[in-house]
Write an enzyme that holds these catalytic residues in place. Structure first.
Site, PDB file in Angstrom:
ATOM      1  N   ARG A   1      80.532 135.179 -77.653  1.00  0.00           N
ATOM      2  CA  ARG A   1      80.248 133.836 -77.150  1.00  0.00           C
ATOM      3  C   ARG A   1      80.846 132.792 -78.096  1.00  0.00           C
ATOM      4  O   ARG A   1      80.664 132.879 -79.308  1.00  0.00           O
ATOM      5  CB  ARG A   1      78.731 133.622 -77.004  1.00  0.00           C
ATOM      6  CG  ARG A   1      78.198 134.240 -75.711  1.00  0.00           C
ATOM      7  CD  ARG A   1      76.726 133.956 -75.484  1.00  0.00           C
ATOM      8  NE  ARG A   1      75.895 134.927 -76.160  1.00  0.00           N
ATOM      9  CZ  ARG A   1      75.097 134.655 -77.178  1.00  0.00           C
ATOM     10  NH1 ARG A   1      75.001 133.413 -77.631  1.00  0.00           N
ATOM     11  NH2 ARG A   1      74.381 135.599 -77.737  1.00  0.00           N
TER      12      ARG A   1
ATOM     13  N   SER B   1      70.510 139.002 -79.550  1.00  0.00           N
ATOM     14  CA  SER B   1      71.667 139.748 -79.058  1.00  0.00           C
ATOM     15  C   SER B   1      72.137 140.715 -80.141  1.00  0.00           C
ATOM     16  O   SER B   1      72.211 140.345 -81.313  1.00  0.00           O
ATOM     17  CB  SER B   1      72.810 138.780 -78.743  1.00  0.00           C
ATOM     18  OG  SER B   1      72.335 137.733 -77.949  1.00  0.00           O
TER      19      SER B   1
ATOM     20  N   CYS C   1      70.730 143.521 -81.192  1.00  0.00           N
ATOM     21  CA  CYS C   1      69.696 144.131 -82.040  1.00  0.00           C
ATOM     22  C   CYS C   1      69.024 145.321 -81.370  1.00  0.00           C
ATOM     23  O   CYS C   1      67.844 145.606 -81.611  1.00  0.00           O
ATOM     24  CB  CYS C   1      68.650 143.101 -82.426  1.00  0.00           C
ATOM     25  SG  CYS C   1      69.290 141.867 -83.554  1.00  0.00           S
ATOM     26  N   GLY C   2      69.723 145.995 -80.493  1.00  0.00           N
ATOM     27  CA  GLY C   2      69.204 147.235 -79.927  1.00  0.00           C
ATOM     28  C   GLY C   2      68.234 147.058 -78.770  1.00  0.00           C
ATOM     29  O   GLY C   2      67.452 147.948 -78.469  1.00  0.00           O
TER      30      GLY C   2
ATOM     31  N   THR D   1      68.909 147.017 -75.588  1.00  0.00           N
ATOM     32  CA  THR D   1      69.225 147.967 -74.523  1.00  0.00           C
ATOM     33  C   THR D   1      68.658 149.349 -74.854  1.00  0.00           C
ATOM     34  O   THR D   1      68.039 150.003 -74.017  1.00  0.00           O
ATOM     35  CB  THR D   1      70.752 148.035 -74.304  1.00  0.00           C
ATOM     36  OG1 THR D   1      71.211 146.721 -73.995  1.00  0.00           O
ATOM     37  CG2 THR D   1      71.134 148.981 -73.187  1.00  0.00           C
TER      38      THR D   1
ATOM     39  N   ASP E   1      67.901 142.890 -70.684  1.00  0.00           N
ATOM     40  CA  ASP E   1      68.344 141.654 -71.334  1.00  0.00           C
ATOM     41  C   ASP E   1      67.496 140.423 -71.013  1.00  0.00           C
ATOM     42  O   ASP E   1      67.220 139.637 -71.895  1.00  0.00           O
ATOM     43  CB  ASP E   1      69.802 141.384 -70.948  1.00  0.00           C
ATOM     44  CG  ASP E   1      70.447 140.318 -71.811  1.00  0.00           C
ATOM     45  OD1 ASP E   1      70.183 140.300 -73.027  1.00  0.00           O
ATOM     46  OD2 ASP E   1      71.200 139.490 -71.273  1.00  0.00           O
TER      47      ASP E   1
ATOM     48  N   ARG F   1      66.479 141.867 -86.631  1.00  0.00           N
ATOM     49  CA  ARG F   1      67.001 142.739 -87.688  1.00  0.00           C
ATOM     50  C   ARG F   1      66.447 142.245 -89.005  1.00  0.00           C
ATOM     51  O   ARG F   1      66.993 141.350 -89.622  1.00  0.00           O
ATOM     52  CB  ARG F   1      68.535 142.611 -87.755  1.00  0.00           C
ATOM     53  CG  ARG F   1      69.253 143.535 -86.863  1.00  0.00           C
ATOM     54  CD  ARG F   1      70.748 143.347 -86.997  1.00  0.00           C
ATOM     55  NE  ARG F   1      71.366 144.014 -85.878  1.00  0.00           N
ATOM     56  CZ  ARG F   1      71.767 145.279 -85.885  1.00  0.00           C
ATOM     57  NH1 ARG F   1      71.680 145.990 -86.985  1.00  0.00           N
ATOM     58  NH2 ARG F   1      72.273 145.820 -84.809  1.00  0.00           N
TER      59      ARG F   1
HETATM   60  C1  OXD Z   1      74.019 138.422 -75.356  1.00  0.00           C
HETATM   61  C2  OXD Z   1      74.249 139.276 -74.192  1.00  0.00           C
HETATM   62  O1  OXD Z   1      74.980 138.076 -76.061  1.00  0.00           O
HETATM   63  O2  OXD Z   1      73.257 139.739 -73.624  1.00  0.00           O
HETATM   64  O3  OXD Z   1      72.855 138.087 -75.586  1.00  0.00           O
HETATM   65  O4  OXD Z   1      75.391 139.508 -73.802  1.00  0.00           O
HETATM   66 MN    MN Z   2      71.398 139.089 -74.392  1.00  0.00          MN
END
Ligand code: OXD
Ligand code: MN
Length: 661
Positions: free
Chosen positions: A106, A291, A293-294, A296, A309, A441
Site C-alpha cells: 500500500r 496487516s 501478522c498472521g 490468515t 481479514d 507482533r
Molecule cells: C492488508 C491486506 O494490507 O489485508 O491489510 O491486504
Molecule cells: Mn488486512
C-alpha cells in the site's frame, strides 16, 4: 463530524452527467448493444449516474459490464491473459500477476482522504481538500482509459440481505482488479438495486492503472471521498491500492459504523473463525491483527473458517453480537505459508482444483510459483517482482534480493479452503461472536493470552496494540502503535472511533457480551532471558490453537483464571490439557516464562500509549482511568516482588488481594 453528500461530487462535477436521460444517451453512444442491455437492467439512478460519469471521465474504447455470469467471469479471466496483466502458470486455473517493483504494498504516502474544509481526520492519516482532489482527478483521470476497456462490476460486501452488508460498484480498466473482485466479492448484479435500496447507499470505486509505467508511480494516488463514498485510484495496480472494494471501502464502512451506526455496528480489521469446544459446540471468534501478522493463519486454525481479514459486526435484536465477512476469498500473504502451519491453504495452492492469482512470487522455468518460507526446496533462478532473479542477486544497495517479495500474495476463493463453512458464511444472520481477540507482533511485553475483566478493559486492549511494521505498506518501519489493528483504515479522529467502541461493547442492547482478549504469539526467548537465541519464538505459532481453545472455554466459564492488574491469565493445568489435545507437551517452565510479568515493560507500554493518547483531542476519560488502574496494580506488584513477577506471585497476590487490582 462527517457529513454525507457534502461538497461537490467530484465524479459528477468533472463529467457533468446529471440526469438519467443523459446517462442513457451516453451508454448508447459508448457501449455496444450487449452492454447497453446489461446496464438496462439496473434501475438505481445514482448508480447509473456514477457509471455514466466514470465512463465519460475516463473515456475508454469499450465498456464491459460484468454480471457475474459464468460467461462474464470467464471472459474477464481470458481478457486478463490477453492483455498480459496476468500470465498462465503450469497448474490449471493459476495465473501470475506482477506489480511494479516499487509498488509492492500500500502506497500510504500517496493515499489521502478527500475532506471538506473544517472536517477532522485521524492524525495518522493524510488528507486532501476537496478542491485540490478535484483538480488532481480531473488532470490525471480524464481520458486515462483511452485505448482500454472499462469494466463495471456490481458487488456486495457481505452476504446478500445481511444487516451489515453494503453494495459497491467496482469500475476499473484493470482486468486483474476485476478478476480479483470476482474471486473476493459476491457479484450482485441481479440484486444490486434491491440491496442499494435496502441500505439507502452504496460505495463507488473508480480505478485505472493508466500506462502502468514506473515513471508514473510518483503520480499514483489513492483518494477516498468520505462524503460521497467514492474512491479514485490511478497509476497503480497492487490490489491494496486498486481493489478498493477491500480497504478503501472498509474505511467507508468504519466511518459509517462510527458516525451513523453508533451502538449498533462496528467495522473491523478482523478474521472470523469457528472453534469447536467440548461436546462439539461451535464458538465463533473474531480477531484483529495488523496487516502481515498472521491473521490468515490464525483464521484457518478454526474448524469453521469464515473470513481472514475483515468483519462487519452488529448487535442483533436478540442481544447477541453477530458478524459477517464482507469478502468471500482471501488476498493472503504467502510468505511462510507451508504445510505445517497452513495445511488448508497449502492444499489449495499446491493441488489442482483451485483458481489462484499469484502476485509477486518467484516463477521458475516450469512456470511453478515459489515463495520464501514455503518449506520446499527453492529453485536457483526464475522471474520475480524485480525481473530475472538468481540466488545471490543483489539490489542497488548491495542487499540480496529475496526470492519472493515479503508481501507477495495469493488470491483464492474461500470455497477452495478445506475448513471454510460456506453455508454459515453466506447466512445473512451472521455468526454469533463470543470471543474477540486483539494481537500484534510484540516480541517482549505481553503474555500469549489475557482476558479483559470488563468491556472497558477490552476496548483498552484494542486501543493498545503495538506491532512491528511489516511489508504491507511501502516504507513502513519500526515498532508502532496499531490501535485495534485498524488504524490505517480509520478515517476520522481516533477519539470518535474509541467512543464508538466503548458505546458498542457497553451497550445495554448487547445482552450476550463477548469476552475480549489480547493475544501475542510473537514473544521471543531472548525477551525472557534466553541467551543467544536471537528472535526465536517462545513457543510456536501453531500454539495459537491452544490460546484460542482456552478462550473458547473461558467464554462459557468452563475454566477458571488468574486475576492480574491487566486482566485474567490462564492456569497451567488448563493449558497443559489443551496442549495434550494437540499432541504437544507443555512444560511448566515454558508456561512460567510466557506468563511471568515483566512489569517494567508493561508499565512502559502503558506510559507510551497514554502519552500518545494525551496528545489527541477528546479521548474518552475512561481510557486514562483504565491505564491508571492498571499502572497502580502493576506498580504495587513491582514494589512487592521486583520487576519480574512470577505466576505464583500473581496467584498469591490475587488470593490475598492485599494490593489493589
Ligand atoms: C492488508 C491486506 O494490507 O489485508 O491489510 O491486504
Ligand atoms: Mn488486512
Amino acid at each position: 463530524m462527517l457529513e454525507l453528500n457534502k461538497g461537490i461530487d467530484i465524479l459528477a462535477e468533472i463529467s457533468g452527467i446529471s440526469t438519467l436521460d443523459e446517462a442513457e444517451a451516453l451508454f448508447e453512444a459508448r457501449c455496444d448493444p450487449k452492454n447497453v442491455a446489461k446496464l438496462g437492467r439496473i434501475t438505481n439512478e445514482q448508480a447509473l449516474l456514477k457509471i455514466a460519469n466514470a465512463i465519460s471521465m475516463t473515456d475508454p474504447d469499450a465498456v464491459f459490464v460484468n454480471t457475474g455470469s459464468d460467461v462474464d467471469v470467464q471472459r474477464v479471466r481470458e481478457m486478463s491473459l490477453e492483455k498480459g496483466e496476468e500470465q498462465p502458470l503450469a497448474m490449471k486455473g493459476h495465473t501470475i500477476h506482477f506489480d511494479l517493483a516499487l509498488e509492492q504494498a500500500r502506497i500510504i504516502d500517496r493515499t489521502f482522504y478527500i475532506v471538506n474544509e473544517g472536517e477532522e481526520t485521524s492524525v495518522l492519516a493524510k488528507r486532501i481538500l476537496r478542491d485540490e482532489a478535484y483538480e488532481y482527478v480531473k488532470t490525471h483521470m480524464m481520458g486515462i482509459a483511452k485505448g482500454k476497456t472499462l469494466f463495471v462490476g456490481f458487488f456486495s460486501r457481505g452476504p446478500i440481505g445481511a444487516q451489515a452488508a453494503i453494495p459497491a460498484l467496482e469500475i476499473t480498466t484493470s482486468t486483474y482488479v476485476m478478476h480479483s473482485a470476482n474471486i473476493l466479492y459476491r457479484n450482485v448484479y441481479h440484486q444490486f438495486d434491491e440491496e442499494a435500496k435496502r441500505l439507502g447507499l452504496f460505495f463507488t470505486n473508480v480505478h485505472s492503472e493508466g500506462p502502468n509505467k514506473p515513471e508514473d508511480l510518483p503520480n499514483a494516488r489513492v483518494f477516498m471521498d468520505r462524503s460521497w463514498l467514492t474512491t479514485f485510484s490511478m497509476f497503480c495496480t497492487y490490489a491494496g491500492n486498486t481493489l478498493l472494494l477491500k480497504k478503501g471501502n472498509h474505511r467507508f464502512a468504519v466511518d459509517l459504523a462510527t458516525y451513523y451506526g453508533k451502538e449498533r455496528e462496528l467495522s473491523e480489521h478482523m478474521f472470523i473463525t469457528g472453534l469447536t469446544g467440548p461436546g462439539g459446540r461451535k464458538t465463533f471468534c473474531a480477531g484483529a491483527a495488523p496487516s502481515g501478522c498472521g491473521k490468515t493463519t490464525t483464521a484457518m486454525v478454526g474448524a469453521d473458517f469464515i473470513g481472514d481479514d475483515l468483519a462487519q459486526l452488529w448487535i442483533a435484536e436478540d442481544g447477541t453480537l453477530r458478524g459477517i465477512n464482507p469478502e468471500k476469498g482471501i488476498f493472503g500473504i504467502v510468505r511462510d505459508v507451508n504445510r505445517e502451519s497452513d495445511p488448508y491453504l497449502m492444499k489449495a495452492l499446491r493441488e489442482e482444483g483451485a483458481e489462484v492469482i499469484w502476485s509477486n512470487v518467484l516463477i521458475d522455468e516450469n512456470r511453478v510459483p515459489y515463495w520464501v518460507g514455503n518449506g520446499e526446496e527453492y529453485p536457483k533462478r526464475g522471474f520475480n517482482f524485480q525481473g530475472e532473479w538468481w540466488e545471490g542477486k543483489m539490489d542497488g544497495d548491495g542487499e540480496p534480493i529475496p526470492l519472493s517479495h515479503p508481501n507477495s500474495r495469493c488470491t483464492v476463493a474461500n470455497t477452495f479452503i478445506g475448513n471454510y463453512n460456506e453455508a454459515v458464511a453466506e447466512d445473512p444472520r451472521g455468526v454469533e461472536i463470543k470471543v474477540i481477540t486483539y494481537s500484534g507482533r510484540d516480541s517482549d511485553t505481553m503474555p500469549p493470552v489475557w482476558v479483559a475483566k470488563n468491556p472497558d478493559q477490552g476496548v483498552v486492549i484494542g486501543a493498545s496494540i503495538m506491532s512491528a511494521a511489516t511489508k504491507t505498506e511501502v516504507g513502513a518501519e519500526g515498532v508502532r502503535r496499531q490501535p485495534w489493528a485498524n488504524e490505517p483504515f480509520i478515517p476520522g479522529p481516533l477519539a470518535d472511533y474509541m467512543n464508538a467502541q466503548f458505546a458498542f461493547f457497553n451497550s445495554d442492547k448487547l445482552k450476550s457480551k463477548p469476552i475480549m482478549a489480547g493475544l501475542n504469539y510473537f514473544l521471543t526467548c531472548k525477551a525472557r532471558g534466553g541467551d543467544g537465541e536471537g528472535s526465536k519464538l517462545l513457543g510456536e505459532k501453531r500454539d495459537v490453537r491452544v490460546w484460542l481453545g482456552w478462550l473458547e472455554r473461558r467464554a462459557y466459564g468452563d475454566v477458571d483464571a488468574i486475576e492480574t492488574p491487566i486482566g485474567f491469565i490462564p492456569k497451567y493445568e488448563d493449558l497443559k490439557g489443551l496442549f495434550a489435545e494437540i499432541g504437544k507437551e507443555y512444560p511448566k517452565e515454558l508456561y512460567d516464562k510466557q506468563f511471568a510479568f515483566y512489569v517494567d515493560n508493561i508499565i512502559g507500554r502503558i506510559d507510551l500509549q497514554e502519552g500518545a493518547y494525551r496528545e489527541e483531542k477528546n479521548i474518552p476519560a475512561r481510557l486514562f482511568e483504565i491505564y491508571d488502574e492498571q499502572r497502580k496494580g502493576l506498580e504495587a506488584l513491582k514494589a512487592k516482588y521486583g520487576p519480574i513477577v512470577s505466576v505464583e506471585q500473581l496467584i498469591e497476590t490475587a488470593k490475598s488481594r492485599a494490593i489493589p487490582l
